[in-house]
Design a protein around this motif. Structure first.
Motif, PDB file in Angstrom:
ATOM      1  N   ALA B 215       4.990  16.403   4.532  1.00 27.41           N
ATOM      2  CA  ALA B 215       6.221  17.122   5.166  1.00 27.41           C
ATOM      3  C   ALA B 215       5.966  18.122   5.776  1.00 27.41           C
ATOM      4  CB  ALA B 215       6.972  17.322   4.278  1.00 27.41           C
ATOM      5  N   GLN B 216       4.978  18.619   5.749  1.00 28.96           N
ATOM      6  CA  GLN B 216       4.456  19.947   5.986  1.00 28.96           C
ATOM      7  C   GLN B 216       2.962  19.085   7.836  1.00 28.96           C
ATOM      8  OE1 GLN B 216       2.304  22.588   3.776  1.00 28.96           O
ATOM      9  NE2 GLN B 216       4.077  23.014   2.268  1.00 28.96           N
ATOM     10  N   GLY B 217       3.592  18.571   8.012  1.00 27.93           N
ATOM     11  CA  GLY B 217       2.960  17.348   8.903  1.00 27.93           C
ATOM     12  C   GLY B 217       1.167  17.311   8.727  1.00 27.93           C
ATOM     13  N   THR B 218       0.191  16.930   6.955  1.00 23.01           N
ATOM     14  CA  THR B 218      -0.613  16.708   6.768  1.00 23.01           C
ATOM     15  C   THR B 218      -1.021  15.210   6.579  1.00 23.01           C
ATOM     16  OG1 THR B 218      -0.832  18.536   5.958  1.00 23.01           O
ATOM     17  CG2 THR B 218      -2.644  17.549   5.204  1.00 23.01           C
ATOM     18  N   ALA B 219      -1.827  14.602   7.697  1.00 22.25           N
ATOM     19  CA  ALA B 219      -2.574  13.284   6.821  1.00 22.25           C
ATOM     20  C   ALA B 219      -2.564  13.181   6.024  1.00 22.25           C
ATOM     21  CB  ALA B 219      -2.946  12.421   8.614  1.00 22.25           C
ATOM     22  N   ILE B 220      -2.619  11.771   4.720  1.00 28.03           N
ATOM     23  CA  ILE B 220      -3.106  12.067   3.673  1.00 28.03           C
ATOM     24  C   ILE B 220      -3.575  10.447   3.998  1.00 28.03           C
ATOM     25  CG2 ILE B 220      -3.016  11.583   1.542  1.00 28.03           C
ATOM     26  CD1 ILE B 220      -0.574  13.930   1.952  1.00 28.03           C
ATOM     27  N   LEU B 221      -4.558   9.737   4.184  1.00 23.78           N
ATOM     28  CA  LEU B 221      -5.325   8.769   4.058  1.00 23.78           C
ATOM     29  C   LEU B 221      -5.511   8.529   2.045  1.00 23.78           C
ATOM     30  CD1 LEU B 221      -6.348   6.735   4.961  1.00 23.78           C
ATOM     31  CD2 LEU B 221      -8.748   8.317   5.736  1.00 23.78           C
ATOM     32  N   TYR B 222      -4.768   7.725   1.592  1.00 20.18           N
ATOM     33  CA  TYR B 222      -4.503   7.211   0.186  1.00 20.18           C
ATOM     34  C   TYR B 222      -5.419   6.618  -0.139  1.00 20.18           C
ATOM     35  CZ  TYR B 222      -2.241   7.430  -4.437  1.00 20.18           C
ATOM     36  OH  TYR B 222      -2.459   7.126  -5.579  1.00 20.18           O
ATOM     37  N   ILE B 223      -6.408   6.307  -1.152  1.00 18.35           N
ATOM     38  CA  ILE B 223      -7.068   5.066  -1.113  1.00 18.35           C
ATOM     39  C   ILE B 223      -6.832   4.682  -2.817  1.00 18.35           C
ATOM     40  CG2 ILE B 223      -9.356   4.041  -1.765  1.00 18.35           C
ATOM     41  CD1 ILE B 223     -10.758   6.342  -0.208  1.00 18.35           C
ATOM     42  N   SER B 224      -6.422   3.346  -2.910  1.00 19.84           N
ATOM     43  CA  SER B 224      -6.100   2.807  -4.189  1.00 19.84           C
ATOM     44  C   SER B 224      -6.660   1.440  -4.311  1.00 19.84           C
ATOM     45  CB  SER B 224      -4.727   3.383  -4.331  1.00 19.84           C
ATOM     46  OG  SER B 224      -4.641   2.546  -5.866  1.00 19.84           O
ATOM     47  N   HIS B 225      -6.294   0.756  -5.262  1.00 21.47           N
ATOM     48  CA  HIS B 225      -6.054  -0.786  -5.682  1.00 21.47           C
ATOM     49  C   HIS B 225      -4.724  -0.636  -6.766  1.00 21.47           C
ATOM     50  CE1 HIS B 225     -10.027  -0.381  -8.498  1.00 21.47           C
ATOM     51  NE2 HIS B 225      -8.396  -0.195  -8.820  1.00 21.47           N
ATOM     52  N   LYS B 226      -3.647   0.029  -6.789  1.00 22.70           N
ATOM     53  CA  LYS B 226      -3.132  -0.139  -7.895  1.00 22.70           C
ATOM     54  C   LYS B 226      -1.482  -0.013  -6.760  1.00 22.70           C
ATOM     55  CE  LYS B 226      -3.719   3.216 -11.407  1.00 22.70           C
ATOM     56  NZ  LYS B 226      -4.023   3.979 -11.782  1.00 22.70           N
ATOM     57  N   LEU B 227      -1.271  -1.490  -6.233  1.00 21.31           N
ATOM     58  CA  LEU B 227      -0.664  -1.474  -5.411  1.00 21.31           C
ATOM     59  C   LEU B 227       1.326  -1.275  -5.607  1.00 21.31           C
ATOM     60  CD1 LEU B 227      -1.750  -5.510  -5.861  1.00 21.31           C
ATOM     61  CD2 LEU B 227      -1.562  -3.971  -4.146  1.00 21.31           C
ATOM     62  N   ASP B 228       1.461  -1.290  -6.743  1.00 23.22           N
ATOM     63  CA  ASP B 228       2.259  -0.421  -7.163  1.00 23.22           C
ATOM     64  C   ASP B 228       2.817   0.936  -6.560  1.00 23.22           C
ATOM     65  OD1 ASP B 228       3.863  -2.847  -8.047  1.00 23.22           O
ATOM     66  OD2 ASP B 228       3.172  -2.389 -10.134  1.00 23.22           O
ATOM     67  N   GLU B 229       2.083   1.607  -6.704  1.00 22.50           N
ATOM     68  CA  GLU B 229       1.984   3.253  -5.902  1.00 22.50           C
ATOM     69  C   GLU B 229       2.016   2.955  -4.845  1.00 22.50           C
ATOM     70  OE1 GLU B 229      -1.039   5.228  -8.696  1.00 22.50           O
ATOM     71  OE2 GLU B 229      -1.996   5.557  -6.982  1.00 22.50           O
ATOM     72  N   ILE B 230       1.287   1.954  -4.607  1.00 20.99           N
ATOM     73  CA  ILE B 230       1.192   2.187  -2.603  1.00 20.99           C
ATOM     74  C   ILE B 230       2.096   2.208  -2.188  1.00 20.99           C
ATOM     75  CG2 ILE B 230      -0.129   0.296  -1.188  1.00 20.99           C
ATOM     76  CD1 ILE B 230      -2.692   1.337  -2.227  1.00 20.99           C
ATOM     77  N   ARG B 231       2.583   0.524  -2.778  1.00 26.04           N
ATOM     78  CA  ARG B 231       4.238   0.178  -1.939  1.00 26.04           C
ATOM     79  C   ARG B 231       5.214   1.140  -2.261  1.00 26.04           C
ATOM     80  NH1 ARG B 231       6.025  -3.951  -5.491  1.00 26.04           N
ATOM     81  NH2 ARG B 231       7.906  -4.280  -3.748  1.00 26.04           N
TER      82      ARG B 231
END
Lengths: 296, 535
Positions: B215-231
């Protein structure tokens, strides 16, 4: 028999100076995660190089400077083996000790039987180099605990993978630490030949390097602890010499081995307790003795 | 792009995010300029093309998922962004300027921060020292400590700067990594599988923090193989397979199965739980108490459980609550009082691992390299370590090398272990492959009871599904299985009954049917167990 406490104390800090230098140097090396068992070899190299330079120039301080350079130079041999070619640190360190002892014995032949130039006396009738050693204790402590470089060095020693991931040069940090350790061991060795015995004898460091290594463990890898350990060893040395001079009815051999024995006993007692103190942050650096290799 | 982004964010954060994004892009005509852009990135290692022609971009205020199996090239990709690895070809831009970091310090100076999967923390150093090491120009110590306290409270992640890392829990350690990043006001924050060690409550806390940051404008690159949390938490997903970008999508518009199919490039095998009948009681543990094995260990307190044939019992809990100690007590590494561990009526409490194996009680510990397998032994030699008696690989004190090699080959084939052959040293295998080998080595001995700890830790989705299916198949054949895990989805998927292990105590079992993640989180001691419980 009479033993004057003040003169014993002055002798004590003098007798502990060689191991104080060597152990402070090794402390920095081990805090960077390197186990250099070549302290004895670096000390004897410094003892000979320093003595030769002091004898040739007539200036003992020049001797100490040359001893520091010689100690650093031979330590870089160890650094090249372990940091560039990733050789085993224990084997390389032992080799360095054997190499240094042999090298000094060979080049030392011409200097046998000659006398070192006299050391000028510093404040309070204490040798300048002894003062330097005492000053190095807070300096090393301050460097390790209060400076950015010192923090990076401790980080490298604690977890070299993480330090690398954060972008610090593990190899360069360790090379610098090893060279510093070599220079300190060189000064410590030269103190024996230039300021204590005043001549060169083969094998004159007589295991002081090994005691320095033990004291680093004993100190829990802290500078004040190193000072305490060095004073313990120096104190028992002076005491037993005084007892010998006073003609106490104890075999000389037993008295001579007392400093080594005392150091080892205290070391074992402290180590037994240390096993449980990692949570308090007092223990060996996490990456001590392991080589670091990064794929780039 | 930007429109679709704001449409999706929650209302409370939208105004703030709009404002921040405008602030960030003030003075430029393009309101939807990406923070980070990669174009045609490539990297080769000897024999492997780790990344090939990878292009994607991350917008300000976006939580962007990088999705892929182990070995899909996610790590290499983020290492290039963070300056740990130099790309062979392609280019990157950060905030419109070329991004060519020579090392991580240059990347940090440019505004990239990263939270590592395996924490890059220094155990013996304090929180403040660790954070100082992760910053380019840290302020003086007192000021830094004050800032750590302030920022950590602002984000709801309280931390005491004077504590040493070794005394912190996994969740707290991750906070240290996150605060270390936040203090540098990064433009791009990279998170490498951050939730793998967290409880659901801790994970929720993390996502709340990430949303605040976004919300403060930071871009976040999020690596995971947990599909539910990504969804449920990410705005966009870029999917990598074999080092290439195969797809880019809005993860909320797809089902977990679709995403998994994109990830592995085919249909995921559905887990088959059918055909199991609870039978007679196999393993019974009664009043098992053990003192802590060392200062960092956990004491086991009055543990009781029964396991029936054909049943899978799940034991959940945050690491360090007695999982390793429980496995050691069941495998026989640690002996216990008489009558505490019985297998089919026979008291095994006083016996070591080998007699228990012969009796049919097998175990696969969590630590693959060093505990479950000897790193420098070949796979053949490693099979001998646990299968020697049950598979008659050792006779009269002599090793039957041919039989051992054949068994190793059978495990490699049966569990799809990807390796040149059984002569390869265990350490040369990737984590997922070695895990398949370790589990396969036990499963193929047809145990009566198998105890596994963290069977799919750090293993990618495809391999994890295979391991889980093998445990279900084993139970179908009438064996009892105990699965100790921190992965609650896995426990819900596998187990018939669920127990929580908390500070060495095991809760009474509850049936898994109808159990929700929230309920489990409460059973595990939940978020309140993270901070003060360890003091």
């Amino acid at each position: 028999m009479m033993i004057d406490p003040l003169s014993v104390f002055l002798l004590l800090i003098s007798a502990s100076t060689p191991i104080l230098f060597a152990a402070l140097g090794e402390l920095v090396v081990e805090r960077a995660g390197v186990l250099n068992l070549g302290v004895e070899g670096m000390m004897i190299t410094g003892a000979l190089a320093g003595f030769a330079a002091a004898y040739a120039s007539g200036n003992p301080f020049l001797g100490f400077a040359v001893a520091a350079l010689a100690g650093a130079a031979i330590s870089l041999l160890f650094a090249a083996l372990t940091q560039l070619f990733l050789a085993n640190q224990v084997a390389s360190g032992l080799a360095l000790t054997l190499f240094g002892l042999g090298l000094a014995a060979m080049f030392g032949k011409p200097f046998e039987g000659v006398k070192a130039p006299a050391m000028p006396i510093g404040p309070l009738r204490i040798n300048w180099i002894v003062w330097l050693g005492l000053i190095m204790v807070p300096v090393v402590w301050w460097f390790l605990n209060r400076t950015r470089r010192g923090l990076i060095l401790r980080g490298v020693g604690e977890n070299h993978e993480a330090a690398h991931a954060l972008g610090y040069d593990v190899r360069l940090t360790r090379l610098a630490a090893i060279a510093f350790g070599g220079a300190m061991a060189g000064i410590g060795g030269a103190f024996i030949s230039i300021a204590t015995v005043l001549q060169w004898t083969e094998g004159m460091t007589a295991g002081a390097g090994w005691i320095a290594l033990a004291i680093v463990v004993f100190s829990n890898w802290t500078a004040p602890g190193v000072l305490a350990g060095a004073w313990l060893f120096g104190g028992v040395t002076v005491l037993q010499l005084r007892l010998q001079a006073a003609g106490v009815a104890v075999p000389v051999q037993l008295l001579s081995m007392a400093p080594y024995l005392a150091t080892i006993i205290v070391l074992v007692a402290i180590s037994a307790r240390q096993k449980y103190s990692r949570r308090a942050g007092a223990a060996a650096p996490g990456s001590l003795g392991t080589n670091f290799h990064a794929l780039r | 792009m930007y429109r679709s982004l704001t449409k999706q964010c929650n209302c409370a954060g939208r105004d703030l995010r709009d404002k921040q994004v405008k602030d960030l892009t003030k003075g430029t005509e393009l309101t939807d300029m990406p923070v980070f852009r990669a174009e045609g990135l490539g990297k080769s290692y000897p024999g492997v093309r780790a990344n090939d022609d990878v292009s994607f971009h991350v917008m300000p205020g976006e939580i962007h998922a990088l999705l892929g199996e182990n070995g899909a090239g996610k790590s290499t990709l983020v290492k290039m962004i963070y300056g740990l690895v130099r790309p062979d070809d392609g280019r990157m831009t950060l905030g419109g300027a070329a991004h060519v970091p020579s090392d991580p310090r240059a990347a940090r100076a440019a505004g990239v921060a990263m939270v590592f999967q395996h924490f890059s923390l220094f155990d013996a150093l304090t929180v403040a020292e660790n954070i100082a090491l992760g910053m380019e120009n840290p302020p003086p110590r007192r000021e830094l400590s004050a800032r750590i306290t302030k920022v950590s409270h602002d984000f709801g992640l309280p931390l005491n700067p004077a504590r040493r890392i070794v005394t912190l829990s996994a969740g707290e350690r991750q906070r240290v990594e996150i605060i270390r990043c936040l203090l540098q006001n990064p433009r791009l924050l990279i998170m490498d599988e951050p939730t793998s060690v967290l409880t659901p409550q801790e994970a929720e806390l993390l996502f709340a923090t990430l949303r605040k940051l976004a919300a403060q404008g930071t871009a976040i690159l999020y690596i995971s193989h947990k599909l539910d949390e990504i969804r449920s938490h990410c705005d966009r997903a870029t999917i990598l397979r074999h080092g290439r970008v195969v797809d880019s999508c809005d993860p909320r518009a797809h089902s977990a199965r679709d995403l998994a199919a994109m990830m592995v490039g085919g249909q995921m095998r559905q887990i088959d739980r059918s055909g199991r009948q609870p039978g007679a009681v196999l393993l019974e543990v009664r009043a098992l108490s053990q003192p802590a094995p060392n200062a960092e260990g956990t004491a086991l307190k009055d543990i009781a459980l029964t396991l029936r044939a054909g049943e899978i019992l799940g034991i959940g809990g945050v690491a360090g609550n007695g999982q390793e100690e429980l496995l050691a007590a069941l495998s026989g590494e640690v002996r216990s009082a008489p009558g505490t561990v019985t297998l089919e009526g026979a008291d095994l409490s006083a016996t070591g691992p080998e007699p228990r194996r012969i009796a049919g009680l097998l175990a696969a510990p969590e630590d693959r390299l060093g505990h479950a397998a000897v790193p420098d032994f070949s796979l053949t030699e490693n099979t001998l370590l646990t299968a020697g008696s049950r598979k008659s690989l050792v006779r009269g004190g002599l090793i039957d090398h041919k039989a051992a090699r054949d068994y190793a080959l059978a495990v490699i084939e049966g569990f799809d272990v990807r390796t040149p052959g059984p002569h390869v040293a265990a350490r040369a295998l990737s984590g997922g492959n070695l895990q398949k080998f370790v589990i396969g080595r036990e499963v193929m001995q047809n145990p009566r009871v198998l105890v596994v700890n963290q069977p799919t830790w750090g293993v990618d989705a495809g391999a994890a599904a295979a391991v889980r299916q093998s445990l279900l198949d084993l139970a179908r054949q009438g064996a009892g299985v105990i699965v100790i895990s921190q992965d609650l989805d896995e426990l819900l998927e596998l187990s018939d009954r669920f127990c929580a292990l908390n500070e060495g105590r095991l809760s009474p079992p509850v049936p898994t049917d109808g159990l929700t993640l929230d309920r489990i989180g409460l059973m595990l001691g939940g978020a309140h167990g993270m901070e003060e419980a360890h003091l």
